[in-house]
Design a protein around this motif. Structure first.
Motif, short mmCIF file in Angstrom:
data_model
loop_
_atom_site.label_atom_id
_atom_site.label_comp_id
_atom_site.label_asym_id
_atom_site.label_seq_id
_atom_site.Cartn_x
_atom_site.Cartn_y
_atom_site.Cartn_z
N MET A 253 -4.89 8.33 -11.16
CA MET A 253 -4.58 8.97 -9.90
C MET A 253 -3.75 10.22 -10.78
SD MET A 253 -4.76 7.76 -6.91
CE MET A 253 -5.32 6.04 -6.73
N TYR A 254 -3.12 10.28 -11.90
CA TYR A 254 -2.50 11.21 -12.37
C TYR A 254 -3.64 12.07 -13.08
CZ TYR A 254 1.80 9.06 -11.79
OH TYR A 254 2.93 8.16 -11.20
N ASP B 272 -7.43 11.66 -0.93
CA ASP B 272 -6.53 10.23 -0.43
C ASP B 272 -7.15 9.71 0.79
OD1 ASP B 272 -4.63 8.38 -0.54
OD2 ASP B 272 -3.10 9.60 0.54
N SER C 138 -3.64 1.14 -12.48
CA SER C 138 -4.64 1.84 -11.50
C SER C 138 -3.73 3.24 -11.33
CB SER C 138 -4.58 1.14 -10.28
OG SER C 138 -3.36 0.78 -9.71
N THR C 139 -2.50 3.24 -11.85
CA THR C 139 -2.05 4.75 -11.63
C THR C 139 -2.36 5.89 -12.49
OG1 THR C 139 -0.02 3.43 -11.03
CG2 THR C 139 0.37 5.56 -11.49
N HIS D 55 1.55 -1.67 -10.58
CA HIS D 55 1.02 -0.60 -10.82
C HIS D 55 1.15 0.40 -11.87
CE1 HIS D 55 -1.46 -1.10 -7.27
NE2 HIS D 55 -0.34 -1.81 -6.67
N THR D 56 1.91 -0.19 -12.83
CA THR D 56 2.57 0.81 -13.91
C THR D 56 1.91 0.32 -15.17
OG1 THR D 56 4.50 1.07 -12.66
CG2 THR D 56 4.53 1.67 -15.01
N GLU E 273 -8.42 2.66 1.18
CA GLU E 273 -8.07 2.55 -0.18
C GLU E 273 -8.55 1.44 -0.89
OE1 GLU E 273 -5.98 1.79 1.56
OE2 GLU E 273 -3.93 1.71 0.53
N ARG F 10 0.67 -1.15 -0.04
CA ARG F 10 -0.24 0.10 0.08
C ARG F 10 0.83 1.26 0.16
NH1 ARG F 10 -4.74 -1.99 4.09
NH2 ARG F 10 -5.40 -0.08 3.68
N ALA G 181 -5.35 10.73 -5.25
CA ALA G 181 -4.24 11.33 -4.69
C ALA G 181 -4.66 12.69 -3.81
CB ALA G 181 -3.06 11.63 -5.71
N LEU H 196 3.56 7.20 -20.40
CA LEU H 196 3.15 6.20 -19.19
C LEU H 196 2.46 5.35 -20.41
CD1 LEU H 196 3.25 5.23 -16.72
CD2 LEU H 196 1.16 6.48 -16.11
N VAL I 287 3.95 5.26 -5.90
CA VAL I 287 3.98 5.37 -7.33
C VAL I 287 2.67 6.44 -7.85
CG1 VAL I 287 3.22 4.21 -9.39
CG2 VAL I 287 4.65 3.10 -7.60
N GLN I 288 1.73 6.61 -6.95
CA GLN I 288 0.55 7.46 -7.17
C GLN I 288 0.53 8.75 -6.89
OE1 GLN I 288 -2.64 4.73 -6.55
NE2 GLN I 288 -2.48 3.60 -8.35
N ALA I 289 1.69 9.25 -6.04
CA ALA I 289 1.94 10.31 -5.65
C ALA I 289 0.79 10.76 -4.52
CB ALA I 289 1.82 11.52 -6.69
N ARG I 290 0.65 9.67 -3.46
CA ARG I 290 -0.16 10.08 -2.26
C ARG I 290 0.52 9.48 -1.21
NH1 ARG I 290 -3.62 5.71 -1.92
NH2 ARG I 290 -3.38 4.16 -3.65
N TYR I 291 -0.20 9.49 -0.05
CA TYR I 291 0.55 9.12 1.32
C TYR I 291 0.64 7.65 1.54
CZ TYR I 291 1.12 14.03 2.33
OH TYR I 291 1.53 15.20 2.51
#
Lengths: 375, 382, 197, 166
Positions: free
Chosen positions: B127-128, C84, B123-124, A336-337, C91, A69, C81, B187, A75-79
């Motif tokens: 988010m972006y 969040d 899933s990324t 996740h990419t 999540e 997690r 994000a 990406l 990767v997704q720019a969050r916490y």
């Protein structure tokens, strides 16, 4: 200084040595000897080993769920989790307790026995894989002579359990997920095994400890003798196949959420679902550990010979963990990419590309070994 | 060997149906033999409600049709009403409208690409996409105080002029987006797996696509160079330099690439709008209203009246919404309320093509093709 | 910084910066959970276990993936994000209701969707919670007069927390989630067991 | 030439009148002649059927077809006037595929039947819903509830006791 030889065949001997070193093994052994039940002591020590392994495995799994997690969050720019416990470290514990406290639903039309049995059949092999894994120098539960075969055989067990789970749920999504999982596992176990056999050609032994010791030492003093350098193609094939075995994106057909809701465990809730969840992460760890053992030198590392022999088991254990977590991080990053491939593309890749390549790899390796290039 | 067909029911609660759509699939193993779409799980009776509200009161309902891109909905309805009542709009208001429309197009495509990738398992990207969407929503927030349901464009202009400091923020956003779109392409667009999933999937000839009523970016992925902004220019689009983005491959990948190109094109339009933004009022004066404004009978209001009566008549007016041709058919009987409102929603008509498109494909392909059609259920069911 | 845009990533849930170890422990919610549960009547014998379970439940609320309408987009925005909700460990959106604890009724519940929403709720294992989000789910909202819209989801389900707004901003979602956490902390059970009948 | 005029010349019997809807040529067609006119319209290059609207005027129904031609970049509006009792008109689903759903929607909400439609059933409202909501005489005060039957299909009734909480 460590000579490079394995000091103890397995963890049992290490424990006995430590007890001897402290000076309490003999007295205890004498007590059991006078009672005529020496084997009880052996059993107790083995139980201790297994208990330590189990605790280690569960902690690892919990940590991995947290790590997953956090890596995703990175990767997704969050916490990622951060409220429960410091840095959210208690999150997996809370998830576990919550899942224990959930209602355990068995669908009315499900096959009750098989439905209940399936999570155990998934979870237990996931733990059994840990047995012949060399966690460090001397740190192995049992150095099986057929360790590699055992690993491949046990990891091939999970499709059966998944099929049971999918079939017994009496849900179309579950069944499709299970079918996919089986098709995927069958087609990817073959390149997995073929590229592992290429390693065996080098070592001449199926024992995991032998495989690791064969990777001790360096070429030219700085390149470690890891099989990844001898078998780059084999490594790539093995890595792809093992990610497919783990069932993670890009190959997560058994539970592809956007297509099949939750795949074979759609109908599972509470603790049974938790067992699937744990088994998935146990698999992640063990498969990464196998990758490390076969191709990345296991616990061996060029600095080990410069260390005092006493420290070697500990340091090698740390080395092993670092390498394994690097592979795990790669798998998480990948997950996740990239998008998921389609099931027929996956099977095409497996049967039409990876198996011929693995055979070719085996052939070339055998040829080169026979003419003596690697000697 | 005797085989049996498997009946699979996807939805209405399913992660990849973008809401509450239901597919009834007849499967032969993993292959879809027949796909029947069942909808109406979000049918809220908007058209009936339109008959109960005044012209101005109906504007908020248009927000909730296609809730991802609400400005175009606002505008399509308001444009129809203005054509019906013959209301003229100050130039500045038109520029602000175009600004919101294009900004919303970007937002819509961001969400579309994000959810497409989410459906494919990555899933990324979403988010972006949502990260940049938040920036755009901050701009909307400045403009009208709402994030999704704006109620901003109204007959006679826009509700309020731009606040101070809006244009610099917008410029910041434009510069940022320019870079981000390249990121997305790196990406996503070049990804082998992504291309393998999208190319030659959901193929349909241009003829069929037109016949099935596909419009907008989805149609432009089939090699039909058709954009209402170009063909039936409205607002200030004739003064702006842009091109309709088109691809010829007729597959899901083409439809996806059209979206990426359109985002670039929208940024290009936005830059021009910022440069050409005229001074003046953002709302027309009350000359066209026939009924007096309620609540303040004595005061001479500078605002456009809330209640007005267009002459009896019928109008069909359409715009190029981010999802396709969005049209409103309004019948006026000379009272303060419309007699009948018919919404021609792009999602509904684009969706007709799906059953034909996915025959012989698999569930993952259905999801990929469905994702590129870009459907919002509020728009389908209305 | 512009006063109109609030950077919610900067907003922390903690009321103050933790300084001591006991404060840190307090911020995780354990102590207040224990204290709150102490005041509950009955079940004294099992109260400690209860408290631990409550703590676990409030810390890992997994929502079921079910968006109905406009609010679902804000649900996505909340989980993305910028806002969040993974900070609360939320999540993990489960597509299968069997593995979820919480249902966001996010959007208009039409007459046709109502039995399906109810079925979805019934498929979730106990203990389960429902947050009704947006005017439509609360009362029917702008569609209250419509022929095909249910006038409030609480007609068919027990609802724990109502979040107003059309659609509510992500900040409001976060506030609603925090309210639900407080509720679980204090009561341990949801509307299903008699509250809000 | 204006396409509406063109149609008038080709089918003088079927066309009642031609005119102008705001910016768009309009032709009012007799309902018997709709199908052949539509076929001609398609041949004339109007490949996009934008929208079908059914309007209830209390004493009559009107069905409005908005066409657009990608080839000629032209608009055309066709209108058919139907009696209030049992309105029925020929289906265009065989000519434009999109008409399939648009006609179903018109049938569902306005209650106009389309003769020759391959699958004329309700699309937005569940099967069995009483009345057609966009008719002016639709009773908004009757609450109708939907429940799910054994096979997963909707059952409509005015009794919500299965659904609502007690």
């Amino acid at each position: 200084m460590w000579t490079g030889d394995i000091m103890f065949a397995n963890a049992y001997e290490l424990i006995v040595f430590i007890l001897n070193f402290i000076g309490i093994y003999e007295p205890i052994n004498n007590i059991f000897k006078t009672l005529g039940i020496e084997y009880v002591l052996r059993i107790i020590i083995v139980f201790i080993e297994i208990a330590v392994l189990l605790v280690f495995a569960l902690l690892t799994i919990m940590f991995l769920t947290w790590m997953e997690r956090k890596v995703v969050a990175m990767v997704q720019a969050r916490y990622g989790p951060m409220v429960t416990g410091p840095r959210g470290l208690l999150q997996p514990v809370m998830d576990g307790i919550k899942l224990i406290g959930k209602e355990d639903i068995i669908p009315a039309k499900a096959d009750r026995w098989v439905f209940t049995l399936a999570p155990f059949l998934v979870f237990i092999p996931a733990l059994l894989i840990f047995i012949p894994l060399p966690f460090g120098e001397s740190l192995i539960i049992s150095d099986l002579k057929v360790g590699l075969l055992y690993l491949i055989a046990i990891s091939a067990l999970s499709p059966i359990a998944i099929l049971l789970a999918g079939w017994s749920s009496n849900n179309k999504y579950s069944l499709m997920g299970a079918m996919r999982a089986v098709a995927q596992d069958i087609s990817y176990t073959i390149p997995l095994a073929l590229s592992a056999i290429a390693i065996v050609l080098f070592t001449g032994s199926l024992s995991t400890v032998d495989i690791v010791t064969a990777q001790n030492g360096t070429w030219f003093g700085f390149i470690p003798k890891w099989f990844i350098f001898l078998q780059p193609l084999g490594f790539i094939l093995f890595l792809i196949a093992s990610i497919a075995e783990m069932g993670r994106i890009p190959f997560d057909f058994q539970e592809s959420e956007q297509e099949l809701v939750a795949g074979f465990f759609t109908e599972y809730s509470g603790i049974k679902f938790a067992m699937f969840f744990l088994a998935e992460y146990a698999h992640l760890f063990s498969v990464s550990a196998i990758v490390v053992t076969l191709f990345l030198g296991g616990w061996s590392f060029p600095i080990l010979p410069y260390l005092p022999a006493v420290l070697v088991p500990l340091v090698s254990f740390v080395v092993f963990l670092v390498k394994t977590y690097a592979v795990i991080f790669f798998a998480m990053w990948l997950r996740h990419t990239v998008p998921r491939v389609r099931i027929d593309q996956l099977l095409n890749l497996g049967w039409k590309i990876m198996i011929p390549l693995a055979l070719l790899n085996l052939l070339v390796t055998g040829f080169l070994l026979t003419v003596g290039v690697f000697k | 060997m005797k085989t049996d067909e498997l009946l699979i029911n996807m939805g209405p609660v399913h992660p990849s149906t973008h809401g509450v759509l239901r597919f009834k699939l007849t499967m032969d193993g993993e292959i879809i033999r027949n796909c029947e779409i069942v909808m109406g799980y979000l049918h809220r009776g908007t058209e009936k409600l339109g008959e109960m509200k005044t012209y101005m009161q109906f504007v908020p309902y248009t927000d909730r049709l296609d809730y991802i891109s609400a400005f175009p909905n606002n505008y399509a309805y308001v444009k129809a009403v203005e054509e019906l009542a013959g209301i003229e709009v100050p130039l500045r208001a038109e520029y602000i409208r175009v600004l919101t429309l294009e900004l919303n197009r970007i937002v819509n495509h961001l969400v579309m690409i994000g959810s497409l990738l989410l459906d494919l398992g990555a899933s990324t990207m979403i988010m972006y996409g949502f990260r940049e969407r938040e920036n755009a929503l901050a701009l909307f927030d400045m403009l009208c105080g709402a994030r999704m349901t704006f109620n901003y464009i109204k007959p006679g202009g826009v509700r309020e002029d731009m606040p101070e400091g809006f244009i610099p923020k917008l410029n910041e956003f434009i510069n940022d987006m320019d870079m981000r779109i390249d990121d997305y392409e790196q990406l996503v667009s070049g990804n082998e797996i992504f291309m393998g999933r999208m190319k030659n999937i959901g193929v349909m000839s241009a003829q069929d696509a037109i016949n099935y009523g596909m419009t907008g970016p989805s149609l432009r992925g089939h090699g039909v160079n058709y954009d209402i902004r170009k063909m039936e220019p409205y607002s200030v689009y004739p003064d702006l330099d842009f091109k309709a983005c088109m691809r010829r491959e007729c597959d899901s990948f083409a439809r996806y690439m059209v979206r990426i190109d359109e985002m670039r094109e929208s940024l290009h339009i936005l830059k021009q709008v910022v440069d050409q933004m005229p001074q003046g009022k953002a709302e027309t004066h009350a000359k066209y209203g026939i009924a007096p404004m309620t609540g303040a009978p004595t005061a001479v209001s500078t605002y456009f009246p809330r209640i007005f009566t267009p002459p009896p008549g019928e109008v069909y007016s359409r715009i190029e919404a981010p999802k396709g041709e969005l049209g409103f058919y309004i019948v006026s009987d000379g009272t303060i309320k419309p007699y009948r409102i018919k919404i021609r929603s792009p999602s509904f008509c684009n969706l007709t093509a799906i059953p034909k498109m996915v025959e012989g494909l698999m569930i993952p392909d259905l999801i990929a093709a469905f994702g590129t059609i870009d459907v919002v259920l509020g728009d389908v069911d209305r | 910084m512009d006063p109109l845009t609030i950077d919610t990533t900067k907003i922390k849930i903690t009321r103050r910066q933790p300084v001591t170890a006991i404060d840190k422990l307090n911020d995780t919610g354990l102590i207040s959970t224990l204290l709150a549960a102490r005041e509950r009547e009955g079940l004294i014998l099992f109260s400690t276990i209860d408290q631990v379970f409550n703590w676990a439940r409030l810390s890992s609320l997994w929502p079921v993936t079910s968006g109905l309408a406009c609010c679902a987009i804000e649900m996505m925005a909340t989980s993305m994000a910028h806002h969040d909700i993974s900070r609360f460990g939320m999540e993990i959106f489960r597509a299968s209701p069997r593995q979820a604890d919480l249902m966001f009724v996010a959007g208009t519940v039409t007459k046709r969707m109502a039995p399906r929403v109810k079925k979805l709720y019934e498929m979730m294992p106990d203990p389960k919670w429902v947050i009704s989000v947006g005017s439509c789910a609360n009362t029917g909202g702008p569609y209250h007069e419509s022929y095909s819209v249910l006038k409030g989801v609480d007609l068919i389900l027990p609802v724990d927390v109502y979040i107003p707004g059309c659609p509510p901003r992500p900040e409001a979602w976060l506030y609603g989630i925090i309210q639900l956490r407080e509720k679980i902390k204090n009561r341990g059970y949801g509307a299903k067991w008699g509250l809000n009948k | 030439m204006n396409p509406a005029e063109e149609i008038k010349q080709l089918f003088p019997d079927s066309v009642v009148s031609v005119g102008q809807q705001i910016k768009k040529p309009l032709a009012i067609i007799k309902k018997e002649g709709l199908l052949e006119v539509a076929q001609k319209v398609k041949e004339m290059g109007f490949d996009n059927l934008s929208v079908i609207t059914g309007i209830d005027y209390g004493d009559r129904f009107e069905v409005v077809y908005n066409f657009f031609s990608y080839v000629k970049k032209q608009n055309l509006v066709l209108k058919v006037v139907l009696g209030h009792e049992n309105p029925e008109v020929a289906s265009l689903a065989s000519i434009w595929k999109v008409a399939d759903w648009l006609e179903r929607e018109t049938y569902d909400l306005v209650g106009i039947k389309f003769r020759g439609h391959p699958n004329l059933k309700r699309i937005l409202l569940p099967e069995g819903w009483m009345g057609h909501p966009l008719r002016k005489d639709y009773d908004m005060n009757v609450d109708q509830f939907v429940t799910i039957g054994e096979d997963g299909e909707d059952i409509v009734s005015t009794d919500g006791s299965n659904l609502l909480r007690r």
